[in-house]
Design a protein around this motif. Structure first.
Motif, PDB file in Angstrom:
ATOM      1  N   ASP A   1       5.283   4.718   4.304  1.00  0.00           N
ATOM      2  CA  ASP A   1       4.358   4.223   3.294  1.00  0.00           C
ATOM      3  C   ASP A   1       4.552   2.735   3.040  1.00  0.00           C
ATOM      4  OD1 ASP A   1       3.425   6.819   3.025  1.00  0.00           O
ATOM      5  OD2 ASP A   1       4.817   7.270   1.401  1.00  0.00           O
TER       6      ASP A   1
ATOM      7  N   ASP B   1      -8.244   9.124  12.395  1.00  0.00           N
ATOM      8  CA  ASP B   1      -8.978   8.087  11.665  1.00  0.00           C
ATOM      9  C   ASP B   1     -10.432   8.013  12.113  1.00  0.00           C
ATOM     10  OD1 ASP B   1      -6.621   7.508  10.347  1.00  0.00           O
ATOM     11  OD2 ASP B   1      -6.329   5.562  11.301  1.00  0.00           O
TER      12      ASP B   1
ATOM     13  N   ASN C   1      -6.962   5.871  16.922  1.00  0.00           N
ATOM     14  CA  ASN C   1      -6.321   7.036  16.328  1.00  0.00           C
ATOM     15  C   ASN C   1      -7.397   8.092  16.131  1.00  0.00           C
ATOM     16  OD1 ASN C   1      -5.678   8.633  13.614  1.00  0.00           O
ATOM     17  ND2 ASN C   1      -3.782   8.164  14.702  1.00  0.00           N
TER      18      ASN C   1
ATOM     19  N   GLU D   1      -1.936  -0.765  17.184  1.00  0.00           N
ATOM     20  CA  GLU D   1      -2.692   0.472  17.335  1.00  0.00           C
ATOM     21  C   GLU D   1      -4.171   0.130  17.486  1.00  0.00           C
ATOM     22  OE1 GLU D   1      -2.960   4.821  15.248  1.00  0.00           O
ATOM     23  OE2 GLU D   1      -2.817   3.096  13.911  1.00  0.00           O
TER      24      GLU D   1
ATOM     25  N   SER E   1       0.835  -1.187   0.000  1.00  0.00           N
ATOM     26  CA  SER E   1       0.000   0.000   0.000  1.00  0.00           C
ATOM     27  C   SER E   1       0.880   1.253   0.000  1.00  0.00           C
ATOM     28  CB  SER E   1      -0.876  -0.007   1.254  1.00  0.00           C
ATOM     29  OG  SER E   1      -1.520   1.231   1.396  1.00  0.00           O
TER      30      SER E   1
ATOM     31  N   GLU F   1       6.196   6.780  11.034  1.00  0.00           N
ATOM     32  CA  GLU F   1       5.239   6.610   9.939  1.00  0.00           C
ATOM     33  C   GLU F   1       6.027   6.293   8.674  1.00  0.00           C
ATOM     34  OE1 GLU F   1       3.403  10.433  10.012  1.00  0.00           O
ATOM     35  OE2 GLU F   1       2.327  10.004  11.873  1.00  0.00           O
TER      36      GLU F   1
ATOM     37  N   ASP G   1       6.561  -0.223   5.189  1.00  0.00           N
ATOM     38  CA  ASP G   1       7.462  -0.626   6.266  1.00  0.00           C
ATOM     39  C   ASP G   1       8.356  -1.792   5.866  1.00  0.00           C
ATOM     40  OD1 ASP G   1       8.420  -0.095   8.907  1.00  0.00           O
ATOM     41  OD2 ASP G   1       7.489  -1.990   9.534  1.00  0.00           O
TER      42      ASP G   1
ATOM     43  N   THR H   1       0.184   6.157   3.997  1.00  0.00           N
ATOM     44  CA  THR H   1       1.036   6.254   5.168  1.00  0.00           C
ATOM     45  C   THR H   1       0.435   5.436   6.312  1.00  0.00           C
ATOM     46  OG1 THR H   1       1.860   8.420   4.548  1.00  0.00           O
ATOM     47  CG2 THR H   1       2.021   7.836   6.870  1.00  0.00           C
ATOM     48  N   LYS H   2       1.271   4.661   6.961  1.00  0.00           N
ATOM     49  CA  LYS H   2       0.845   3.860   8.106  1.00  0.00           C
ATOM     50  C   LYS H   2       1.704   4.217   9.302  1.00  0.00           C
ATOM     51  CE  LYS H   2      -1.083   0.125   5.471  1.00  0.00           C
ATOM     52  NZ  LYS H   2      -0.855  -1.126   4.836  1.00  0.00           N
ATOM     53  N   ARG H   3       1.129   4.036  10.474  1.00  0.00           N
ATOM     54  CA  ARG H   3       1.812   4.334  11.730  1.00  0.00           C
ATOM     55  C   ARG H   3       2.323   3.030  12.342  1.00  0.00           C
ATOM     56  NH1 ARG H   3      -2.869   7.274  11.256  1.00  0.00           N
ATOM     57  NH2 ARG H   3      -4.040   5.564  12.182  1.00  0.00           N
ATOM     58  N   TYR H   4       3.524   3.095  12.919  1.00  0.00           N
ATOM     59  CA  TYR H   4       4.123   1.931  13.570  1.00  0.00           C
ATOM     60  C   TYR H   4       4.633   2.341  14.937  1.00  0.00           C
ATOM     61  CZ  TYR H   4       3.785  -0.197   9.029  1.00  0.00           C
ATOM     62  OH  TYR H   4       3.289  -0.699   7.870  1.00  0.00           O
TER      63      TYR H   4
END
Length: 130
Positions: free
Chosen positions: A63, A111, A108, A105, A3, A61, A65, A6-9
């Motif tokens: 795109d 979201d 958020n 997570e 994908s 963050e 990981d 942007t994803k959070r880790y």
């Protein structure tokens, strides 16, 4: 296909209490070439938070990981940095950047606000269409 959103880790490690002062000093500042490698890997908004007893929480963050992890795993600079950092952590097998415990997570704000606004808009559109 990965994908592009942007994803959070977030991850957790434990710093050896007797090495806390040195660990903090090593991050004040981090080597410029290591900072450049983190950015080149595609990680953004990267922060570390230190809690009681050496509890370390990391957040970033990205795109992709998987690509970021692979980039850092193959980076000579990251390998040198992680080799020096490994001794600071309790119960860690392998490089800290590759072996940290990921956290899930569960909330958020952005979201959930976005989803609530979309639901309200959909309900409003259904009401006006009737």
């Amino acid at each position: 296909m990965p994908s592009t959103a942007t994803k959070r880790y977030c991850f957790q490690l434990t710093v050896r209490p007797e090495l806390l002062d040195e660990y903090i000093a090593r991050h004040t500042p981090v080597w410029p070439e290591m900072l450049a490698e983190i950015a080149a890997a595609g990680r953004r908004n990267y922060s570390l938070f230190l809690g009681d007893g050496g509890r370390l929480i990391g957040y970033y963050e990205t795109d992709d990981d998987e690509a970021a992890r692979a980039y850092l795993a193959n980076s000579e600079v990251a390998a040198r940095w992680e080799a020096e950092m490994g001794r600071f952590f309790v119960g860690l097998e392998g490089r800290p950047d590759q072996a940290a415990t990921p956290l899930t997570e569960i909330f958020n704000l952005h979201d959930q606000l976005t989803a609530a606004q979309a639901a309200a808009t959909a309900t409003e559109n259904e009401s006006t269409a009737s």
